[in-house]
Design a protein around this motif. Structure first.
Motif, PDB file in Angstrom:
ATOM      1  N   GLN A 111     -35.318  54.194  12.128  1.00 14.39           N
ATOM      2  CA  GLN A 111     -36.100  55.154  11.366  1.00 14.39           C
ATOM      3  C   GLN A 111     -35.543  55.393   9.968  1.00 14.39           C
ATOM      4  OE1 GLN A 111     -36.388  58.734  13.714  1.00 14.39           O
ATOM      5  NE2 GLN A 111     -37.303  57.676  15.461  1.00 14.39           N
ATOM      6  N   GLU A 112     -34.210  55.508   9.868  1.00 11.95           N
ATOM      7  CA  GLU A 112     -33.592  55.918   8.609  1.00 11.95           C
ATOM      8  C   GLU A 112     -33.247  54.760   7.683  1.00 11.95           C
ATOM      9  OE1 GLU A 112     -30.243  58.280   9.703  1.00 11.95           O
ATOM     10  OE2 GLU A 112     -31.435  59.694  10.892  1.00 11.95           O
ATOM     11  N   VAL A 113     -33.117  53.551   8.248  1.00 14.65           N
ATOM     12  CA  VAL A 113     -32.678  52.419   7.426  1.00 14.65           C
ATOM     13  C   VAL A 113     -33.640  51.234   7.509  1.00 14.65           C
ATOM     14  CG1 VAL A 113     -30.810  50.787   6.957  1.00 14.65           C
ATOM     15  CG2 VAL A 113     -30.272  53.113   7.726  1.00 14.65           C
ATOM     16  N   ALA A 114     -33.866  50.745   8.729  1.00 15.89           N
ATOM     17  CA  ALA A 114     -34.645  49.513   8.878  1.00 15.89           C
ATOM     18  C   ALA A 114     -36.081  49.672   8.386  1.00 15.89           C
ATOM     19  CB  ALA A 114     -34.630  49.063  10.339  1.00 15.89           C
ATOM     20  N   GLU A 115     -36.758  50.729   8.799  1.00 17.67           N
ATOM     21  CA  GLU A 115     -38.152  50.905   8.388  1.00 17.67           C
ATOM     22  C   GLU A 115     -38.297  51.098   6.881  1.00 17.67           C
ATOM     23  OE1 GLU A 115     -39.869  53.934  10.814  1.00 17.67           O
ATOM     24  OE2 GLU A 115     -39.760  52.743  12.651  1.00 17.67           O
ATOM     25  N   PRO A 116     -37.481  51.945   6.231  1.00 18.45           N
ATOM     26  CA  PRO A 116     -37.575  52.041   4.773  1.00 18.45           C
ATOM     27  C   PRO A 116     -37.307  50.708   4.074  1.00 18.45           C
ATOM     28  CG  PRO A 116     -36.387  53.925   5.631  1.00 18.45           C
ATOM     29  CD  PRO A 116     -36.574  52.977   6.784  1.00 18.45           C
ATOM     30  N   SER A 117     -36.444  49.867   4.677  1.00 16.29           N
ATOM     31  CA  SER A 117     -36.102  48.601   4.027  1.00 16.29           C
ATOM     32  C   SER A 117     -37.233  47.581   4.072  1.00 16.29           C
ATOM     33  CB  SER A 117     -34.849  47.999   4.672  1.00 16.29           C
ATOM     34  OG  SER A 117     -35.155  47.361   5.908  1.00 16.29           O
ATOM     35  N   MET A 118     -38.299  47.867   4.802  1.00 15.62           N
ATOM     36  CA  MET A 118     -39.429  46.945   4.833  1.00 15.62           C
ATOM     37  C   MET A 118     -40.079  46.822   3.462  1.00 15.62           C
ATOM     38  SD  MET A 118     -39.603  45.605   7.833  1.00 15.62           S
ATOM     39  CE  MET A 118     -37.810  45.665   7.829  1.00 15.62           C
ATOM     40  N   THR A 119     -40.040  47.901   2.696  1.00 14.27           N
ATOM     41  CA  THR A 119     -40.653  47.867   1.358  1.00 14.27           C
ATOM     42  C   THR A 119     -39.664  48.226   0.253  1.00 14.27           C
ATOM     43  OG1 THR A 119     -41.383  50.167   1.625  1.00 14.27           O
ATOM     44  CG2 THR A 119     -42.944  48.433   2.242  1.00 14.27           C
ATOM     45  N   LYS A 120     -38.556  48.862   0.623  1.00 16.57           N
ATOM     46  CA  LYS A 120     -37.577  49.312  -0.369  1.00 16.57           C
ATOM     47  C   LYS A 120     -36.278  48.519  -0.257  1.00 16.57           C
ATOM     48  CE  LYS A 120     -40.395  52.713  -1.445  1.00 16.57           C
ATOM     49  NZ  LYS A 120     -41.180  52.683  -2.700  1.00 16.57           N
ATOM     50  N   LEU A 121     -35.481  48.605  -1.294  1.00 15.94           N
ATOM     51  CA  LEU A 121     -34.137  48.034  -1.265  1.00 15.94           C
ATOM     52  C   LEU A 121     -33.188  49.165  -0.875  1.00 15.94           C
ATOM     53  CD1 LEU A 121     -32.373  45.528  -1.796  1.00 15.94           C
ATOM     54  CD2 LEU A 121     -32.057  46.366  -4.130  1.00 15.94           C
ATOM     55  N   VAL A 122     -32.578  49.055   0.295  1.00 19.08           N
ATOM     56  CA  VAL A 122     -31.729  50.116   0.826  1.00 19.08           C
ATOM     57  C   VAL A 122     -30.266  49.805   0.551  1.00 19.08           C
ATOM     58  CG1 VAL A 122     -30.983  51.349   2.896  1.00 19.08           C
ATOM     59  CG2 VAL A 122     -33.385  50.701   2.621  1.00 19.08           C
ATOM     60  N   ILE A 123     -29.588  50.726  -0.110  1.00 17.88           N
ATOM     61  CA  ILE A 123     -28.134  50.642  -0.250  1.00 17.88           C
ATOM     62  C   ILE A 123     -27.547  51.311   0.982  1.00 17.88           C
ATOM     63  CG2 ILE A 123     -26.122  51.321  -1.592  1.00 17.88           C
ATOM     64  CD1 ILE A 123     -27.902  51.461  -4.059  1.00 17.88           C
ATOM     65  N   LEU A 124     -26.856  50.560   1.815  1.00 19.62           N
ATOM     66  CA  LEU A 124     -26.322  51.067   3.074  1.00 19.62           C
ATOM     67  C   LEU A 124     -24.809  51.245   2.944  1.00 19.62           C
ATOM     68  CD1 LEU A 124     -26.811  51.845   6.013  1.00 19.62           C
ATOM     69  CD2 LEU A 124     -26.560  49.427   6.622  1.00 19.62           C
ATOM     70  N   ASP A 125     -24.390  52.501   2.990  1.00 25.36           N
ATOM     71  CA  ASP A 125     -22.984  52.851   2.755  1.00 25.36           C
ATOM     72  C   ASP A 125     -22.327  53.288   4.063  1.00 25.36           C
ATOM     73  OD1 ASP A 125     -20.567  53.703   1.657  1.00 25.36           O
ATOM     74  OD2 ASP A 125     -21.354  55.680   1.107  1.00 25.36           O
ATOM     75  N   PHE A 126     -21.329  52.515   4.515  1.00 24.87           N
ATOM     76  CA  PHE A 126     -20.542  52.885   5.681  1.00 24.87           C
ATOM     77  C   PHE A 126     -19.319  53.671   5.189  1.00 24.87           C
ATOM     78  CE2 PHE A 126     -22.932  49.239   7.195  1.00 24.87           C
ATOM     79  CZ  PHE A 126     -23.302  49.627   8.476  1.00 24.87           C
ATOM     80  N   TRP A 127     -19.133  54.878   5.717  1.00 24.62           N
ATOM     81  CA  TRP A 127     -18.094  55.771   5.203  1.00 24.62           C
ATOM     82  C   TRP A 127     -17.535  56.636   6.324  1.00 24.62           C
ATOM     83  CZ3 TRP A 127     -18.493  61.283   4.932  1.00 24.62           C
ATOM     84  CH2 TRP A 127     -19.669  61.771   5.517  1.00 24.62           C
ATOM     85  N   ALA A 128     -16.530  57.473   5.994  1.00 20.91           N
ATOM     86  CA  ALA A 128     -15.986  58.446   6.936  1.00 20.91           C
ATOM     87  C   ALA A 128     -15.403  59.604   6.138  1.00 20.91           C
ATOM     88  CB  ALA A 128     -14.910  57.815   7.813  1.00 20.91           C
ATOM     89  N   GLU A 129     -15.314  60.763   6.784  1.00 19.03           N
ATOM     90  CA  GLU A 129     -14.816  61.957   6.108  1.00 19.03           C
ATOM     91  C   GLU A 129     -13.378  61.782   5.621  1.00 19.03           C
ATOM     92  OE1 GLU A 129     -16.163  64.674   5.201  1.00 19.03           O
ATOM     93  OE2 GLU A 129     -18.061  64.819   6.294  1.00 19.03           O
ATOM     94  N   TRP A 130     -12.566  61.036   6.368  1.00 19.02           N
ATOM     95  CA  TRP A 130     -11.150  60.915   6.052  1.00 19.02           C
ATOM     96  C   TRP A 130     -10.859  59.827   5.021  1.00 19.02           C
ATOM     97  CZ3 TRP A 130     -10.302  55.918   7.239  1.00 19.02           C
ATOM     98  CH2 TRP A 130     -11.069  55.354   8.254  1.00 19.02           C
ATOM     99  N   CYS A 131     -11.889  59.123   4.573  1.00 20.11           N
ATOM    100  CA  CYS A 131     -11.705  57.961   3.696  1.00 20.11           C
ATOM    101  C   CYS A 131     -11.722  58.367   2.222  1.00 20.11           C
ATOM    102  CB  CYS A 131     -12.808  56.932   3.987  1.00 20.11           C
ATOM    103  SG  CYS A 131     -12.865  55.540   2.825  1.00 20.11           S
ATOM    104  N   GLY A 132     -10.556  58.334   1.583  1.00 18.69           N
ATOM    105  CA  GLY A 132     -10.462  58.686   0.172  1.00 18.69           C
ATOM    106  C   GLY A 132     -11.286  57.797  -0.745  1.00 18.69           C
ATOM    107  N   PRO A 133     -11.175  56.458  -0.627  1.00 18.72           N
ATOM    108  CA  PRO A 133     -11.994  55.572  -1.474  1.00 18.72           C
ATOM    109  C   PRO A 133     -13.493  55.804  -1.287  1.00 18.72           C
ATOM    110  CG  PRO A 133     -10.183  54.344  -0.493  1.00 18.72           C
ATOM    111  CD  PRO A 133     -10.179  55.698   0.156  1.00 18.72           C
ATOM    112  N   CYS A 134     -13.900  56.212  -0.075  1.00 15.72           N
ATOM    113  CA  CYS A 134     -15.325  56.499   0.163  1.00 15.72           C
ATOM    114  C   CYS A 134     -15.773  57.664  -0.702  1.00 15.72           C
ATOM    115  CB  CYS A 134     -15.575  56.844   1.630  1.00 15.72           C
ATOM    116  SG  CYS A 134     -15.195  55.511   2.793  1.00 15.72           S
TER     117      CYS A 134
END
Length: 299
Positions: A16-39
């Protein structure tokens, strides 16, 4: 498919949140975590550029690897931040090394030139996700970053009261009271009357009482030494709230109301209601404190 219930729910959320929007849009998918400083360093770059490219069909989606371990494993995420560009459900580029705004814009320009991405409506961009992002950042306590997000939205939609209200509240949280006053003064009179702007105005008025550490310590000591001195209690409550000590401010004002609700024409109750307005009536802390107030007033 051999998936557990939790894994199936994760797949459904991703669809719902990623795959379906990507059918027509270019989705930037960011994998992150709360403890990750570089994130945390990369997130403002992704948010800013995604907002700039929204009218070209670019959207940002974020995956917390601690909460969505199954999805992260499907993408074979080994370290974070990991950032992909997705189109029609498939990764089309690894954006992880595009750490600056210029690098990210360059890669996006190349992808948009090659892919049949459906452009957004430049005249009426969908501001709801950006506004929600700004509120989330504001709630986390990062006033500086929230101000940057709301400022971008206000630039995109100058007549959006929610964006201007968010900007003022974020500036107040960041300690930029004079900038918040300037932002409020520059508003069109029609916007200035909006209820959301009134909430921001209340937050700004309360922030003007913010003392330095030595002043707050002196007011705290005076309130502790003279518990029956309503003026001392009232001064400390206002300063404590402006300094971010909500509980101390509320406890002091509630005690004043319980002792003498009519003092100074109900000033303690009025100050507490002003604090509620500044924070927002939907806030859990406000709801809990209102219940305490009701118990005092109505038994």
């Amino acid at each position: 498919m051999g998936l557990s219930l939790d894994e199936q729910k994760a797949v459904d959320r991703f669809r719902q949140e990623v795959a379906e929007p990507s059918m027509t849009k270019l989705v930037i998918l960011d994998f992150w975590a709360e403890w990750c400083g570089p994130c945390k360093a990369l997130t403002p770059v992704l948010e800013k550029v995604a907002a700039e490219y929204a009218d070209k069909g670019v959207v940002l989606a974020k995956i917390n690897v601690d909460e969505e371990q199954f999805i992260a494993s499907q993408f074979q995420v080994r370290s974070i931040p990991t950032v992909y560009a997705l189109f029609q459900g498939q990764p089309v580029a690894d954006l992880t090394n595009a750490r600056s705004e210029s690098q990210l814009r360059s890669v996006l320009d190349q992808l948009l030139a090659k892919l049949p991405v459906e452009a957004g409506d430049a005249a009426a961009p969908d501001l709801a996700p950006l506004l929600a992002m700004g509120e989330d950042v504001l709630a986390s306590g990062d006033g500086e970053r929230a101000a940057g997000i709301f400022a971008q939205i206000a630039e995109m939609a100058p007549d959006n009261a929610e964006a201007h209200a968010g900007l003022i509240r974020a500036l107040v949280l960041a300690g930029h009271v004079e900038e918040a006053e300037a932002a409020l003064a520059m508003l069109d009179p029609g916007l200035a009357a909006d209820a959301r702007i009134e909430r921001a105005r209340a937050a700004l008025e309360l922030a003007k009482d913010r003392p330095d550490d030595s002043e707050l310590a002196a007011l705290r000591a005076a309130a502790a030494e003279r518990p029956a001195d309503m003026d001392a209690q009232f001064a400390f409550a206002g300063a404590a709230f402006a300094a971010g000590e909500r509980d101390a401010a509320a406890d002091t004002l509630l005690a004043m109301i319980a002792a003498d609700r009519a003092w100074n024409e109900g000033a303690a109750r009025a100050k507490l209601l002003q604090m509620f307005e500044a924070i927002g009536l939907e806030d859990p802390w406000v709801a809990a404190t209102r219940r305490r107030l009701s118990t005092i007033l109505f038994g």
